[in-house]
Design a protein around this motif. Sequence first.
Motif: not given
Length: 551
Positions: A225, A228, A256, A330, A362-363, A400, A402-404, A446, A492
């Motif tokens: 991921g 963020g 975000c 996440g 998940e984020t 923000c 982080a994305t997964g 993540g 994430g």
Amino acid sequence: MRTIWTLGAVGAAVAAVLGAGGCFDFNGAQKRCEEEGRCAPELSGCVPRSSEDAPDDQFLDDDCDGVDGQAKEALFIDPVAGEDSGDGTTRKPLRTVREALERVRQQGAAGPKRRLFLAGGTYAETGLVLDVPVSLHGGYSGVAGGWKRGVQHVAVFDERSLGFTVQDLADAGVVLEYIHVRSADAVEPGEPSIAMRVIGSLGVRVRHATLEAGLGAGGIDGSPGERGADGGTGEAGSQARTEDAGIGGRGGVSDCPGLGGHSGGRGADGVRVDRGNAGASGLPSPDAGGGGQGGLGGDAGVPVFDNHNTFWCMGGDGGAGAPGADGDDGDDGTPGTDPLGVLDLSEKTWRLGTNHQGTAGETGGAGSGGGGGGSGGGCSNPGYPNLGSGAGGGGGGGGCGATGGQGGTGGGASIALMLFDAQVSLEQGSTLRTRGGGKGGNGGKGGEGGAGGEGGAGGEGTAGEDSSRTPIERTVQGSGGMGGNGGKGGNGGKGGPGIDGPSVALWCGPSSRATLDADGGVLLEPAPASTGENGGAPGVSRAAVDCAEVP
């Protein structure tokens, strides 16, 4: 000229003719015998038992032509001593099965060559397609051994990952015996290894054969991921000037996407002769468990006479804003499913199913904004009405989430024998073996949540003194409080792992049937099921799939 003849295949014909009182063409018979490779010295003393001599498990030369089976209806192949420029006899065998198949194609269905006699050894040929009605019989010793036959002379085919193919043979009665087909380990991600496929063919018999599939190729690891974004830094509150109170610093911005406001609270403006103001709370509202509370304003000072004949009036400093809460991490993704995969009917092979890949993590949640600092208090001494207090610093924006990580893809299958619109009989001494399905790809890690922005510093208050007065009057206005730091964004979630590929000895596709010789020692030996070492669901191991007649 002296006429000679060799006892054996020619001798049998001589005996029959002379017994009937006729004449025999010794020279012609000898020439034909030599041309067909049937007059080797070791045939001396052979007694014919039949004019028909199909290759058998006793390796008997029933018609005394020098080999088990009828030499006249076969092409001989020796991967060591043969040459593809040869005539395919025992003395001048071919080197490759590919050349032999081409010659059978050229002769047509009515041609005399119906069998290929294979010397033991390794055939360095890949992508072989048996699409003419000719049987393959291994077990021969080749030129060096005089074409004797035994179980130790197995013809070995080292194929690529999509191995030996038999196709478009309608009830041809083809026999494949004393051969060992090994498909290579698959290389491309999620690719299967299949030792043999039989497509659109009936009446195919597999005897004393080993079909061994390599490893299915592993899946692709999921990509990690993305980190963020950091929260914005809160602005410092301005210092008060002689004529003006300080202006509160703006809160750091938290941009975000899709998560709403998580910016820091604004710092409070300074005052002159009043209690300081409270800073604004960070976003989202503290009532929702979010942003930090703004700092309280400083107390308004009251003049105090000290023992040095001086009146002091001190405004209180503003309180610091509270830090924002960290975002939640996440959730991890779920593992891939569909352990068997599906058959690709157009390409006549196996492929990954639709749910082979693990889901993405998940984020993470965004951190909350820090509260703005409160402003300093203003002294209530009316002699200095224009002296302002310092303003509060703005709160830092929340980091923000982080994305997964992305999910890993599934591993490829390992299949010994696969049938499409086909009927196959598995007979004496045959083994279907697999080395195992490919491992599913690991889920991606993540991303790291973004750091919360730092809160801005509070501004200083002003000060004044009137030494001409007795007692001396001194006034100091309060300084603003520092803004609270924004909360860290959540990490994430890890991506889910891909499913491990299946290991299947025998797979019957549409309109297919396999018959096993119950007393012939036929073995179905799929590799053990995987254990899901990458955190996913275990793979599967099946002796047979969709084969109604297989126990």
